[in-house]
Write a protein that holds these residues in place. Sequence first.
Motif, mmCIF file in Angstrom:
data_model
loop_
_atom_site.group_PDB
_atom_site.id
_atom_site.type_symbol
_atom_site.label_atom_id
_atom_site.label_comp_id
_atom_site.label_asym_id
_atom_site.label_seq_id
_atom_site.Cartn_x
_atom_site.Cartn_y
_atom_site.Cartn_z
ATOM 1 N N THR A 207 0.674 -1.220 0.062
ATOM 2 C CA THR A 207 -0.014 0.104 -0.007
ATOM 3 C C THR A 207 0.922 1.246 -0.148
ATOM 4 O OG1 THR A 207 -1.603 -1.223 1.263
ATOM 5 C CG2 THR A 207 -1.762 1.259 1.111
ATOM 6 N N LEU A 208 2.013 1.376 0.651
ATOM 7 C CA LEU A 208 2.867 2.376 0.962
ATOM 8 C C LEU A 208 3.769 2.676 -0.638
ATOM 9 C CD1 LEU A 208 4.117 2.043 4.544
ATOM 10 C CD2 LEU A 208 2.555 3.773 3.453
ATOM 11 N N GLY A 209 3.817 1.563 -1.573
ATOM 12 C CA GLY A 209 4.116 1.806 -2.757
ATOM 13 C C GLY A 209 5.757 1.198 -2.712
ATOM 14 N N ARG B 49 -0.573 10.430 -10.052
ATOM 15 C CA ARG B 49 -0.536 10.098 -8.902
ATOM 16 C C ARG B 49 -0.430 8.908 -8.350
ATOM 17 N NH1 ARG B 49 -4.278 10.452 -4.408
ATOM 18 N NH2 ARG B 49 -3.452 11.914 -2.699
ATOM 19 N N PRO B 50 0.180 8.278 -7.442
ATOM 20 C CA PRO B 50 0.038 6.913 -7.079
ATOM 21 C C PRO B 50 -1.055 6.761 -6.289
ATOM 22 C CG PRO B 50 2.117 7.888 -6.376
ATOM 23 C CD PRO B 50 1.566 8.961 -6.850
ATOM 24 N N ARG C 79 3.972 15.684 -11.966
ATOM 25 C CA ARG C 79 3.792 16.211 -10.726
ATOM 26 C C ARG C 79 4.819 17.550 -10.628
ATOM 27 N NH1 ARG C 79 7.404 13.331 -6.248
ATOM 28 N NH2 ARG C 79 8.876 14.300 -7.334
ATOM 29 N N ASP C 80 6.077 17.383 -11.118
ATOM 30 C CA ASP C 80 6.669 18.333 -11.049
ATOM 31 C C ASP C 80 6.255 19.689 -11.793
ATOM 32 O OD1 ASP C 80 8.115 16.783 -9.374
ATOM 33 O OD2 ASP C 80 9.869 16.687 -10.653
ATOM 34 N N ALA D 209 7.224 10.143 -4.875
ATOM 35 C CA ALA D 209 7.122 9.097 -5.944
ATOM 36 C C ALA D 209 7.925 7.759 -5.333
ATOM 37 C CB ALA D 209 8.232 9.607 -6.916
ATOM 38 N N LYS D 210 8.463 8.161 -4.260
ATOM 39 C CA LYS D 210 9.315 6.862 -3.832
ATOM 40 C C LYS D 210 8.511 6.283 -2.390
ATOM 41 C CE LYS D 210 13.835 7.709 -5.641
ATOM 42 N NZ LYS D 210 15.286 8.014 -5.364
#
Length: 412
Positions: free
Chosen positions: A32-34, A311-312, A248-249, A323-324
Amino acid sequence: MSAVISSQVVLSRTPEGPLAAYIGSFANALNTLGYAVSSVHRQVRIAACFSRWLGQERVALQSVTADHPVRYLQCRAQHLRSCPGDLAALRHFIDFLRREGVVPAEKIAVQQLTPIDRCAEAYEQYLREARALARATIVNYVPFIRDFLSHRFGDGPVMLSRLCAGDVVRFVQCQAPRLHRRRAKLMTSALRSFLSYARYRGDVAVDLAAAVPIVPNWSMMSIPRAIAPDQVRQLLASIDRRTAIGRRDYAILLLLARLGLRSGEVASLKLDDIDWRVGRLTVCGKSGHRGGLPLPPEVGKAIAAYLQRGRPHSTSRCVFLRAKAPVRGFQGASGVGSIVRHALQRAGVDAPTTGTHQFRHGLATEMLRKGASLGEIGDVLGHRHLQTTKIYTKIDIVALRTLALPWPGGAQ
């Protein structure tokens, strides 16, 4: 016999020990946290080994502490080579178990507060609750007050009733030469605030705030460093909007350049702050002040592109996410500042600074040159006082030249 932990993780043997029942939930939380599949597998594997060791050591579930991962890795190092991320993985596991209420929170030993600590904490509470000052202001003020109290009372009891004007003057004379002019001015502002607080409490009968020496500070002596419009265009054109990070940026840079938002305002922007129906953005500024701004179509399209194709997946309500892993909103303004700094470096833009505030200055400069009033500029930038906006009158060089007198003798 292999054991399926989650859709992405399969272990060579079934987990054992007091924490075995929570290995699968831990894997799902990491997903879930990627975290990448390889990272999830590595963290789950060492968590399972840790649980097996706890069982062998007969450590009960309620007895697990933050010391056990260290002891386990020391024992494991005797026959297996440790990896740099092992301890961090086990700490993630312990933190997860605490959030789930499986492992009790660590009992932090209560340290005995010194008289200075108690006085400084009471002042900090006053600034936060009674004055509702911004967190940044409180963080800046309190250390100066600790230094002042230490300078006057040392390790002894703090008796504010014994303060006199000489104590205040001597402290400023001692500290001011060591500080930059702006820091020295901030120090004197903190002292006036604290001494007014002491009088408000009744600890001081006279107005000692009036005894604080004045640090010379000529109004608007510096010129705002504004990024030029062509530099903004070069920077925006350099962003690769085909990638999720690029989208995003690009949206973040547009919010800075077109709306003049502060980096902290961008970081704290929530999905609920965007009213797509009327095209309006609600911004949480300094001291919790909330204001609305029109959402330009260009900015709205960039944000929508990121939300739809960049967006994740996350339960976070923050508009912009890391992003990480762990995928979550930025912890503060520094995350947005880092994006700007790296974007400028990649684009090769020789900007006045590497910070985010130059976009506010750039927007204000362009608005002024196009005929906007100081009031209109202040409304866009969220200034609560016109004096804050007046500094931008110094950068309208064309208008200032019309006020210049001819040089005697005709020289230019």
